[in-house]
Design a protein around this motif. Sequence first.
Motif, PDB file in Angstrom:
ATOM      1  N   PRO A 131       0.796  -1.375  -0.141  1.00 48.37           N
ATOM      2  CA  PRO A 131      -0.072   0.172   0.030  1.00 48.37           C
ATOM      3  C   PRO A 131       0.767   1.192  -0.190  1.00 48.37           C
ATOM      4  N   THR A 146      -7.542  -7.086   8.085  1.00 44.10           N
ATOM      5  CA  THR A 146      -7.570  -7.133   6.731  1.00 44.10           C
ATOM      6  C   THR A 146      -7.325  -5.680   5.976  1.00 44.10           C
ATOM      7  N   SER A 147      -7.099  -5.713   4.819  1.00 45.70           N
ATOM      8  CA  SER A 147      -6.904  -4.047   4.257  1.00 45.70           C
ATOM      9  C   SER A 147      -7.463  -4.394   2.722  1.00 45.70           C
ATOM     10  N   PRO A 148      -7.821  -3.453   2.111  1.00 49.42           N
ATOM     11  CA  PRO A 148      -8.183  -3.324   0.636  1.00 49.42           C
ATOM     12  C   PRO A 148      -7.014  -3.931  -0.157  1.00 49.42           C
ATOM     13  N   GLU A 149      -5.743  -3.895   0.313  1.00 43.04           N
ATOM     14  CA  GLU A 149      -4.580  -4.400  -0.483  1.00 43.04           C
ATOM     15  C   GLU A 149      -4.573  -5.854  -0.091  1.00 43.04           C
ATOM     16  N   SER A 150      -4.975  -6.185   0.909  1.00 44.75           N
ATOM     17  CA  SER A 150      -4.926  -7.664   1.249  1.00 44.75           C
ATOM     18  C   SER A 150      -6.141  -8.510   0.494  1.00 44.75           C
ATOM     19  N   THR A 151      -7.254  -8.042   0.414  1.00 45.88           N
ATOM     20  CA  THR A 151      -8.274  -8.130  -0.356  1.00 45.88           C
ATOM     21  C   THR A 151      -8.001  -8.574  -1.761  1.00 45.88           C
ATOM     22  N   ALA A 152      -7.401  -7.562  -2.376  1.00 45.49           N
ATOM     23  CA  ALA A 152      -7.136  -7.447  -3.815  1.00 45.49           C
ATOM     24  C   ALA A 152      -5.867  -8.493  -3.879  1.00 45.49           C
ATOM     25  N   SER A 154      -5.594 -11.251  -2.327  1.00 45.53           N
ATOM     26  CA  SER A 154      -6.696 -12.464  -2.269  1.00 45.53           C
ATOM     27  C   SER A 154      -7.111 -12.767  -3.531  1.00 45.53           C
ATOM     28  N   LYS A 155      -7.753 -11.656  -4.023  1.00 47.13           N
ATOM     29  CA  LYS A 155      -8.657 -12.164  -5.456  1.00 47.13           C
ATOM     30  C   LYS A 155      -7.557 -12.319  -6.532  1.00 47.13           C
ATOM     31  N   PRO A 167      -8.656 -12.944   2.327  1.00 47.68           N
ATOM     32  CA  PRO A 167      -8.079 -11.564   2.888  1.00 47.68           C
ATOM     33  C   PRO A 167      -7.192 -11.425   4.118  1.00 47.68           C
ATOM     34  N   HIS A 171      -3.451 -10.637   4.575  1.00 52.98           N
ATOM     35  CA  HIS A 171      -3.006  -9.420   5.632  1.00 52.98           C
ATOM     36  C   HIS A 171      -2.066  -9.746   6.361  1.00 52.98           C
TER      37      HIS A 171
END
Length: 198
Positions: A131, A146-152, A154-155, A167, A171
Amino acid sequence: MTDDLVPGEDGLARPLWASTDPMLRDYYDTEWGMPVRDERGVFERLSLEAFQSGLSWRTILAKRPAFRAAFADFDPDVVAGFGDEDVARLLGDAGIVRNRAKIAATITNANATVALRADGGLADFVWSFRPADTPRPRTAAEVPTTSPESTALSKALRKRGFAFVGPTTMHALMEALGIVDTHLLGSHRRATSGIWPD
């Protein structure tokens, strides 16, 4: 200093989870959050974070030597070649976490790691989700899971064929690799990775 940081006999402040157990303290002091940028190192931590899901990190850390022996020191090329006999061997190995789904995911992820080399490799791929900023928690309650970056991440890993990369797990991986710094403000380890200034 908050109640979530404990000064040790050496005068260094650590979070509660790393303040009493010598193995956890050593891991916290020397390894957790320090940059890991090589393929095998990232694959090992990805694998161990998956095995940790639902368990304590101390359990995994205590078993890490056995995990390394069982999984060929986390050499992706070797693990990618594991077959039914290896799965049976691993399910019979009391030194590791004998979970069929997690064992299968590690083999799957080894194959995905090998495949990812064509696009720059696992380490660069994971680090590309760093990030723009890092959390600055004062208390344990302020440490995100979690974070937006860990979610991204993961996907993106799932699209590449990886398993057990949710996610929250990603993280934790990002924390372990030094991609984010979630050491509490006031900890002697805050900003020691060379990645984040404070």
